[in-house]
Motif scaffolding. Structure first.
Motif, PDB file in Angstrom:
ATOM      1  N   VAL A 182      36.701  38.327  45.348  1.00 16.27           N
ATOM      2  CA  VAL A 182      37.390  37.144  45.836  1.00 16.27           C
ATOM      3  C   VAL A 182      36.834  36.781  47.220  1.00 16.27           C
ATOM      4  N   GLU A 183      36.302  35.572  47.316  1.00 14.89           N
ATOM      5  CA  GLU A 183      35.771  35.088  48.592  1.00 14.89           C
ATOM      6  C   GLU A 183      36.894  34.400  49.368  1.00 14.89           C
ATOM      7  N   LEU A 184      37.258  34.970  50.499  1.00 13.60           N
ATOM      8  CA  LEU A 184      38.252  34.388  51.392  1.00 13.60           C
ATOM      9  C   LEU A 184      37.548  33.830  52.623  1.00 13.60           C
ATOM     10  N   PRO A 185      38.185  32.943  53.350  1.00 16.67           N
ATOM     11  CA  PRO A 185      37.563  32.441  54.581  1.00 16.67           C
ATOM     12  C   PRO A 185      37.159  33.557  55.543  1.00 16.67           C
ATOM     13  N   SER A 186      37.911  34.668  55.530  1.00 16.29           N
ATOM     14  CA  SER A 186      37.617  35.755  56.455  1.00 16.29           C
ATOM     15  C   SER A 186      36.695  36.812  55.879  1.00 16.29           C
ATOM     16  N   GLY A 187      36.291  36.672  54.614  1.00 17.32           N
ATOM     17  CA  GLY A 187      35.389  37.641  54.016  1.00 17.32           C
ATOM     18  C   GLY A 187      35.717  37.917  52.567  1.00 17.32           C
ATOM     19  N   ARG A 188      34.917  38.786  51.947  1.00 15.84           N
ATOM     20  CA  ARG A 188      35.084  39.108  50.534  1.00 15.84           C
ATOM     21  C   ARG A 188      35.977  40.331  50.365  1.00 15.84           C
ATOM     22  N   VAL A 189      36.860  40.256  49.371  1.00 15.21           N
ATOM     23  CA  VAL A 189      37.703  41.392  49.008  1.00 15.21           C
ATOM     24  C   VAL A 189      37.592  41.611  47.500  1.00 15.21           C
ATOM     25  N   ARG A 190      37.987  42.792  47.065  1.00 12.45           N
ATOM     26  CA  ARG A 190      37.994  43.109  45.638  1.00 12.45           C
ATOM     27  C   ARG A 190      39.439  43.211  45.149  1.00 12.45           C
ATOM     28  N   LEU A 191      39.638  42.749  43.919  1.00  9.48           N
ATOM     29  CA  LEU A 191      40.961  42.744  43.303  1.00  9.48           C
ATOM     30  C   LEU A 191      40.797  43.278  41.884  1.00  9.48           C
ATOM     31  N   THR A 192      41.475  44.377  41.564  1.00  7.07           N
ATOM     32  CA  THR A 192      41.377  44.975  40.236  1.00  7.07           C
ATOM     33  C   THR A 192      42.771  45.197  39.668  1.00  7.07           C
ATOM     34  N   ALA A 193      42.836  45.328  38.341  1.00  5.17           N
ATOM     35  CA  ALA A 193      44.129  45.571  37.694  1.00  5.17           C
ATOM     36  C   ALA A 193      43.918  46.236  36.350  1.00  5.17           C
ATOM     37  N   GLN A 194      44.902  47.047  35.957  1.00  2.00           N
ATOM     38  CA  GLN A 194      44.957  47.679  34.652  1.00  2.00           C
ATOM     39  C   GLN A 194      46.352  47.428  34.097  1.00  2.00           C
ATOM     40  N   CYS A 195      46.415  46.997  32.852  1.00  3.00           N
ATOM     41  CA  CYS A 195      47.683  46.557  32.278  1.00  3.00           C
ATOM     42  C   CYS A 195      47.783  47.041  30.846  1.00  3.00           C
ATOM     43  N   LYS A 196      49.007  47.265  30.366  1.00  2.00           N
ATOM     44  CA  LYS A 196      49.214  47.573  28.954  1.00  2.00           C
ATOM     45  C   LYS A 196      50.437  46.836  28.447  1.00  2.00           C
ATOM     46  N   GLY A 197      50.443  46.560  27.146  1.00  2.00           N
ATOM     47  CA  GLY A 197      51.589  45.921  26.531  1.00  2.00           C
ATOM     48  C   GLY A 197      51.168  45.210  25.270  1.00  2.00           C
TER      49      GLY A 197
END
Length: 412
Positions: A176-191
């Protein structure tokens, strides 16, 4: 296959699917087979945030019958400072009384030791059959093995360890590119089953290396859950175990300040992540072949919500969706059941943009075109009520023979 695969979720330009599966900086995960699942598959997962000053937020099921792990997490953990999550699949540890609470507490303590954190920083989650006592000793042994396997590349193992009747894994790695820099976003889901629009029957764990305040994490998670997991239904059944946890390590060095452009863009990324995960749950509804979206406009908010839920949970609507049958009379029936009255309702209905009912009266349509419109994997229904100013949206899966087969044999 691309993660963003539904036409109903539009990926913002500043969000990209990552080229690798590594967790955000500071996180490690693992999954092991501890002998809880009869299949012998992975069934204990451990997720750890190595940042001592990390923050978190959580949401839980609205059920009046809370599973032991939900009770233990809500009562014994600091929900704004979680640094580890321990999960088992194959047993929900729900309706298990004091022994179940003891086993959930044992899981929490063992995970705290494995992760090297205080007990109050550990969330506990379980999924599987309700009403069967959990063998916590198996979980403890599994955690000993998981501790030695913790890795920044362990998201796949962890994801596999939390699944039950899921036909496919539901996880994502986003940059994810934010004005203040790049961050990572991850998720694991079940259902896949026992999913209600009051909250999905699911577990979801989200990680980021962005620096968030506890207040920001709680605000964003709450808003995004209401637009995602609160808006799906497979069978209208509310689970005892639903849990969503967001954890932030801050290791990217990018701070998401409140009421900033960073917060807005990060919130957009979290929103599309959770909405696509919610849609994957619906698409993986037990025995499901199609996904429906119902949008209700007009009237007042309680009314449009009730109508959306009535349509999404109607067995008649869901079986018509399964068969590719544009039988809009079933939609009209569900609306009428949700809004009983003494006068005819001036109702509008459209299926895939084809108007089939206006002011409560049928319209002539091109039946062949309408049949073709509902033959695809995603079908949209629009309902218009008298008045204006309110709207509601729900995603739902169809009902087919597979759902009956899976649930008729669930414990046998």
């Amino acid at each position: 296959m691309a993660f963003f695969r539904s036409r109903w979720v539009q990926r913002p330009g500043h969000v990209a699917e990552a080229g690798d599966d590594r967790l955000p900086a500071g996180f490690r995960a693992a999954g092991v087979a501890a002998g809880i699942k009869p299949s012998g598959g992975l069934d204990v997962g451990l997720l750890v945030n190595g940042a001592p000053d990390g923050v978190s937020a959580a949401r839980f099921t609205a059920s009046g019958v809370l599973a032991a792990p939900v009770l233990v997490t809500k009562e014994r953990a600091r929900l704004d400072a979680l640094r580890a999550v321990v999960v088992n699949s194959g047993n929900a540890n729900a309706a298990t009384g004091r022994p179940g609470l003891d086993e959930a507490a044992r899981m929490q303590g063992a995970a705290a030791m494995a992760a090297g954190v205080a007990t109050e920083h550990v969330a506990v989650a379980s999924t599987g059959v309700i009403g069967v006592q959990l063998d916590g000793q198996k979980v403890v042994k599994g955690l000993l093995a998981a501790n030695g396997r913790l890795s920044p590349d362990g998201a796949g193992e962890f994801s596999a360890a939390i699944q039950t009747t899921d036909a496919f894994e539901k996880r994502a790695t986003l940059d994810v590119e934010l004005p203040s820099g790049r961050v990572r976003l991850t998720a694991q889901c079940k259902g896949a089953g026992m999913i209600s629009p009051r909250f999905a029957t699911m577990l979801c764990f989200v990680q980021t290396d962005a620096a968030l305040s506890a207040e920001t994490a709680d605000l964003l998670l709450g808003v995004c859950v209401k637009r995602s997991f609160d808006r799906v239904s497979v069978d209208g059944q509310l689970s005892t175990n639903d849990t969503v946890v967001l954890m932030a390590s801050g290791r990217s060095g990018v701070t998401v300040a409140p009421e900033s452009e960073d917060e807005l863009r990060f919130g957009e990324a979290l929103d599309v992540l959770l909405r696509q995960l919610a849609l994957l749950i619906v698409a993986d509804g037990e025995g499901s072949e199609r996904v429906g979206r119902v949008v209700v406009r007009g009237g007042h908010q309680p009314g449009v919500d009730a109508v959306a839920r009535a349509v999404a949970n109607s067995p008649l609507v869901k079986t018509a969706l399964h068969g590719g049958d544009p039988n809009w009379g079933r939609i009209a029936q569900a609306v009428g059941a949700a809004l009983p009255g003494t006068a005819p309702l001036a109702l509008d209905i459209a299926i895939e943009g084809v108007q089939v009912c206006s002011g409560g009266m049928a319209l002539p349509v091109d039946q062949a075109a309408l049949d073709a419109a509902v033959a695809g994997p995603e079908v949209e229904y629009e309902v218009g009520l008298p008045g204006e100013g309110a709207d509601a949206e729900l995603f739902f899966s169809d009902f087919g023979h597979g759902y009956i087969t899976i649930n008729a044999d669930y414990t046998t």
